[in-house]
Design a protein around this motif. Structure first.
Motif, PDB file in Angstrom:
ATOM      1  N   GLU A  82      37.733  54.602  30.701  1.00 18.37           N
ATOM      2  CA  GLU A  82      38.896  54.929  31.531  1.00 18.37           C
ATOM      3  C   GLU A  82      39.394  56.355  31.263  1.00 18.37           C
ATOM      4  O   GLU A  82      39.800  57.064  32.185  1.00 18.37           O
ATOM      5  CB  GLU A  82      40.022  53.922  31.270  1.00 18.37           C
ATOM      6  N   LYS A 112      49.198  51.533  36.553  1.00 19.02           N
ATOM      7  CA  LYS A 112      48.718  50.282  37.151  1.00 19.02           C
ATOM      8  C   LYS A 112      47.251  49.985  36.853  1.00 19.02           C
ATOM      9  O   LYS A 112      46.880  48.811  36.686  1.00 19.02           O
ATOM     10  CB  LYS A 112      48.931  50.303  38.663  1.00 19.02           C
ATOM     11  N   TYR A 113      46.410  51.021  36.785  1.00 21.84           N
ATOM     12  CA  TYR A 113      44.969  50.766  36.745  1.00 21.84           C
ATOM     13  C   TYR A 113      44.294  51.068  35.411  1.00 21.84           C
ATOM     14  O   TYR A 113      43.186  50.601  35.169  1.00 21.84           O
ATOM     15  CB  TYR A 113      44.275  51.560  37.864  1.00 21.84           C
ATOM     16  N   SER A 116      43.326  48.021  33.241  1.00 19.14           N
ATOM     17  CA  SER A 116      43.565  46.841  34.073  1.00 19.14           C
ATOM     18  C   SER A 116      42.555  45.747  33.724  1.00 19.14           C
ATOM     19  O   SER A 116      41.384  46.034  33.467  1.00 19.14           O
ATOM     20  CB  SER A 116      43.447  47.209  35.554  1.00 19.14           C
ATOM     21  N   THR A 118      41.889  43.319  35.866  1.00 16.12           N
ATOM     22  CA  THR A 118      41.369  42.814  37.141  1.00 16.12           C
ATOM     23  C   THR A 118      40.223  43.710  37.600  1.00 16.12           C
ATOM     24  O   THR A 118      39.903  44.719  36.975  1.00 16.12           O
ATOM     25  CB  THR A 118      42.470  42.807  38.218  1.00 16.12           C
ATOM     26  N   LYS A 120      40.309  45.524  40.143  1.00 17.69           N
ATOM     27  CA  LYS A 120      40.895  46.776  40.626  1.00 17.69           C
ATOM     28  C   LYS A 120      41.387  47.589  39.435  1.00 17.69           C
ATOM     29  O   LYS A 120      42.560  47.589  39.087  1.00 17.69           O
ATOM     30  CB  LYS A 120      42.018  46.479  41.626  1.00 17.69           C
ATOM     31  N   ASP A 121      40.423  48.264  38.823  1.00 13.66           N
ATOM     32  CA  ASP A 121      40.709  49.058  37.639  1.00 13.66           C
ATOM     33  C   ASP A 121      40.419  50.528  37.920  1.00 13.66           C
ATOM     34  O   ASP A 121      40.296  50.935  39.078  1.00 13.66           O
ATOM     35  CB  ASP A 121      39.872  48.543  36.463  1.00 13.66           C
TER      36      ASP A 121
END
Length: 206
Positions: A82, A112-113, A116, A118, A120-121
């Motif tokens: 990330e 948010k990401y 994450s 989920t 949706k990262d």
């Protein structure tokens, strides 16, 4: 178009053809130390450099990004996948935007990401944005030729020995104006984001 101008345009298109974004599957899934991060970025973004001795990202730059909260801090001195995705975005943005503008853009993405759990990262964000690359490159090539032709239609009464230089000068002016206008539009959008954020945030009691 003179031979020199043909050579120049061929050089431009060759440079565009060399450009390629880092594919998601090329990004390591293991955490990297600082030296490994700078080496990875240098190896994979070399085609974007103007001069061979230019640096893509240095240790100082990355430390400053973390200090200015553009980049979440590393964990135990190691940077995750990330982090690398964030650094790629920062690398492209830093050429046209201020640190504070990049903060406005990437802050919500990080919140948010980043990390994450989920689908949706950060990889999802990266893939969606860079999926536009090929269509944009094709559009850019056509647009460059159109602008180059338009630039050649002025200075008709220029001295013959000056025409080639003035053609290139007017072409650069057209491109510069386009960059200026787009930068202004981006900054206006970011100002609107900041204004909306201020409006949405709860007012403190006086």
């Amino acid at each position: 178009m003179t031979e020199n101008e043909k050579e120049m345009m061929n050089s431009i298109f060759a440079k565009i053809a060399e450009l390629d974004y880092i594919k998601p599957d090329e990004i390591p899934n293991i955490a990297l130390y600082m030296d490994q991060v700078t080496t990875f970025m240098e190896d994979n973004l070399a085609s974007t450099k103007r001069h061979d001795d230019d640096k893509i990202l240095t240790k100082t730059m990355i430390n400053n990004y973390a200090k200015n909260r553009l980049l979440p801090p590393p964990e135990k001195k190691r940077y995750s996948r990330e982090h690398l995705l964030m650094l790629i975005f920062i690398y492209y943005f830093k050429n046209i935007l201020s640190i504070s503008d990049i903060q406005t853009l990437l802050g919500p993405i990080t919140e948010k990401y980043f990390k994450s759990v989920t689908e949706k990262d950060m990889t999802y964000i990266y893939q969606e944005v860079f999926s536009m690359e090929q269509s944009q490159i094709r559009y850019l090539e056509k647009d460059l030729m159109r602008r180059f032709k338009s630039a050649g239609e002025i200075f008709e009464d220029a001295d013959p020995e000056d025409k080639e230089f003035l053609h290139q000068f007017s072409f650069i002016c057209l491109l510069s104006f386009d960059v200026y206008m787009k930068k202004m539009i981006i900054e206006n959008m970011i100002d609107h984001m900041n204004s909306s954020k201020d409006t949405d945030s709860p007012k403190k009691d006086k």
